[in-house]
Design a protein around this motif. Sequence first.
Motif, mmCIF file in Angstrom:
data_model
loop_
_atom_site.group_PDB
_atom_site.id
_atom_site.type_symbol
_atom_site.label_atom_id
_atom_site.label_comp_id
_atom_site.label_asym_id
_atom_site.label_seq_id
_atom_site.Cartn_x
_atom_site.Cartn_y
_atom_site.Cartn_z
ATOM 1 N N MET A 72 0.834 -1.203 0.000
ATOM 2 C CA MET A 72 0.000 0.000 0.000
ATOM 3 C C MET A 72 0.870 1.256 0.000
ATOM 4 O O MET A 72 0.554 2.244 -0.685
ATOM 5 C CB MET A 72 -0.931 -0.005 1.213
ATOM 6 C CG MET A 72 -1.961 1.103 1.187
ATOM 7 S SD MET A 72 -3.078 1.021 -0.232
ATOM 8 C CE MET A 72 -4.140 -0.306 0.260
ATOM 9 N N ARG A 90 -7.299 3.680 -7.179
ATOM 10 C CA ARG A 90 -8.462 3.132 -6.466
ATOM 11 C C ARG A 90 -8.668 1.644 -6.781
ATOM 12 O O ARG A 90 -8.984 0.846 -5.907
ATOM 13 C CB ARG A 90 -9.727 3.912 -6.825
ATOM 14 C CG ARG A 90 -9.702 5.360 -6.431
ATOM 15 C CD ARG A 90 -9.693 5.524 -4.934
ATOM 16 N NE ARG A 90 -9.541 6.948 -4.615
ATOM 17 C CZ ARG A 90 -8.975 7.403 -3.514
ATOM 18 N NH1 ARG A 90 -8.508 6.562 -2.631
ATOM 19 N NH2 ARG A 90 -8.868 8.687 -3.315
ATOM 20 N N GLU A 93 -5.970 -0.295 -4.997
ATOM 21 C CA GLU A 93 -6.200 -0.194 -3.557
ATOM 22 C C GLU A 93 -7.260 -1.212 -3.124
ATOM 23 O O GLU A 93 -7.093 -1.905 -2.117
ATOM 24 C CB GLU A 93 -6.644 1.229 -3.219
ATOM 25 C CG GLU A 93 -6.862 1.471 -1.731
ATOM 26 C CD GLU A 93 -7.318 2.882 -1.453
ATOM 27 O OE1 GLU A 93 -6.898 3.424 -0.418
ATOM 28 O OE2 GLU A 93 -8.098 3.449 -2.258
ATOM 29 N N ARG A 94 -8.372 -1.282 -3.878
ATOM 30 C CA ARG A 94 -9.428 -2.259 -3.553
ATOM 31 C C ARG A 94 -8.886 -3.694 -3.644
ATOM 32 O O ARG A 94 -9.203 -4.546 -2.813
ATOM 33 C CB ARG A 94 -10.609 -2.073 -4.518
ATOM 34 C CG ARG A 94 -11.487 -0.884 -4.195
ATOM 35 C CD ARG A 94 -12.765 -0.886 -5.010
ATOM 36 N NE ARG A 94 -12.527 -0.843 -6.461
ATOM 37 C CZ ARG A 94 -12.388 0.273 -7.176
ATOM 38 N NH1 ARG A 94 -12.435 1.446 -6.573
ATOM 39 N NH2 ARG A 94 -12.174 0.216 -8.471
ATOM 40 N N GLU A 95 -8.047 -3.946 -4.637
ATOM 41 C CA GLU A 95 -7.486 -5.283 -4.812
ATOM 42 C C GLU A 95 -6.578 -5.660 -3.630
ATOM 43 O O GLU A 95 -6.642 -6.774 -3.110
ATOM 44 C CB GLU A 95 -6.692 -5.350 -6.122
ATOM 45 C CG GLU A 95 -6.208 -6.722 -6.468
ATOM 46 C CD GLU A 95 -5.505 -6.767 -7.803
ATOM 47 O OE1 GLU A 95 -4.581 -7.603 -7.939
ATOM 48 O OE2 GLU A 95 -5.856 -5.986 -8.693
ATOM 49 N N LEU A 96 -5.779 -4.711 -3.195
ATOM 50 C CA LEU A 96 -4.903 -4.980 -2.046
ATOM 51 C C LEU A 96 -5.712 -5.203 -0.773
ATOM 52 O O LEU A 96 -5.362 -6.042 0.051
ATOM 53 C CB LEU A 96 -3.910 -3.821 -1.846
ATOM 54 C CG LEU A 96 -2.758 -3.758 -2.852
ATOM 55 C CD1 LEU A 96 -1.965 -2.478 -2.651
ATOM 56 C CD2 LEU A 96 -1.863 -4.980 -2.699
ATOM 57 N N GLU A 97 -6.798 -4.449 -0.597
ATOM 58 C CA GLU A 97 -7.633 -4.611 0.595
ATOM 59 C C GLU A 97 -8.332 -5.978 0.581
ATOM 60 O O GLU A 97 -8.540 -6.567 1.635
ATOM 61 C CB GLU A 97 -8.655 -3.476 0.681
ATOM 62 C CG GLU A 97 -7.998 -2.168 1.073
ATOM 63 C CD GLU A 97 -8.960 -0.969 0.991
ATOM 64 O OE1 GLU A 97 -10.111 -1.143 0.516
ATOM 65 O OE2 GLU A 97 -8.546 0.120 1.388
ATOM 66 N N ARG A 98 -8.694 -6.474 -0.576
ATOM 67 C CA ARG A 98 -9.306 -7.800 -0.681
ATOM 68 C C ARG A 98 -8.309 -8.892 -0.288
ATOM 69 O O ARG A 98 -8.652 -9.871 0.353
ATOM 70 C CB ARG A 98 -9.809 -8.064 -2.107
ATOM 71 C CG ARG A 98 -11.239 -7.645 -2.326
ATOM 72 C CD ARG A 98 -11.779 -8.129 -3.656
ATOM 73 N NE ARG A 98 -11.157 -7.338 -4.736
ATOM 74 C CZ ARG A 98 -10.629 -7.838 -5.826
ATOM 75 N NH1 ARG A 98 -10.619 -9.138 -6.036
ATOM 76 N NH2 ARG A 98 -10.084 -7.064 -6.743
ATOM 77 N N ARG A 99 -7.068 -8.735 -0.710
ATOM 78 C CA ARG A 99 -6.037 -9.733 -0.403
ATOM 79 C C ARG A 99 -5.666 -9.753 1.076
ATOM 80 O O ARG A 99 -5.375 -10.793 1.632
ATOM 81 C CB ARG A 99 -4.767 -9.449 -1.209
ATOM 82 C CG ARG A 99 -4.878 -9.760 -2.656
ATOM 83 C CD ARG A 99 -3.508 -9.584 -3.283
ATOM 84 N NE ARG A 99 -3.605 -9.460 -4.712
ATOM 85 C CZ ARG A 99 -2.577 -9.170 -5.478
ATOM 86 N NH1 ARG A 99 -1.391 -8.960 -4.948
ATOM 87 N NH2 ARG A 99 -2.728 -9.080 -6.776
ATOM 88 N N GLY A 100 -5.554 -8.543 1.637
ATOM 89 C CA GLY A 100 -5.041 -8.410 3.004
ATOM 90 C C GLY A 100 -6.011 -8.758 4.025
ATOM 91 O O GLY A 100 -5.887 -9.288 5.037
#
Length: 100
Positions: A72, A90, A93-100
């Motif tokens: 991030m 954006r 960012e959404r993709e990283l939040e889904r993974r984490g």
Amino acid sequence: MDGFVHPYGDGHHMFEGWPGFPFLGWGMLLLWLLVFLILVILPMVGFIYLILYLVLREPAGVQPVLGGDTAMDVLRQRYARGDIDEEEFRKRERELERRG
């Protein structure tokens, strides 16, 4: 003399070179203890340390993160430099939040 012939002679302790038992002297006792220490105890301690090393070491290829940037942080830096636009930011960012 009490009429008994002592096999180890004139008052010496029987472990000091009693004929027929040359390996019972104190020097030989210390030598056998040293041999036991070198051939048995040290390899056992080394084996235990080897097992502990193999179990507790860091896995190969994994580098510990020492205050490094997270994904991030890198994404924010790229957006701040202008490498990516807001839409791309954006989306990632959404993709990283889904993974984490």
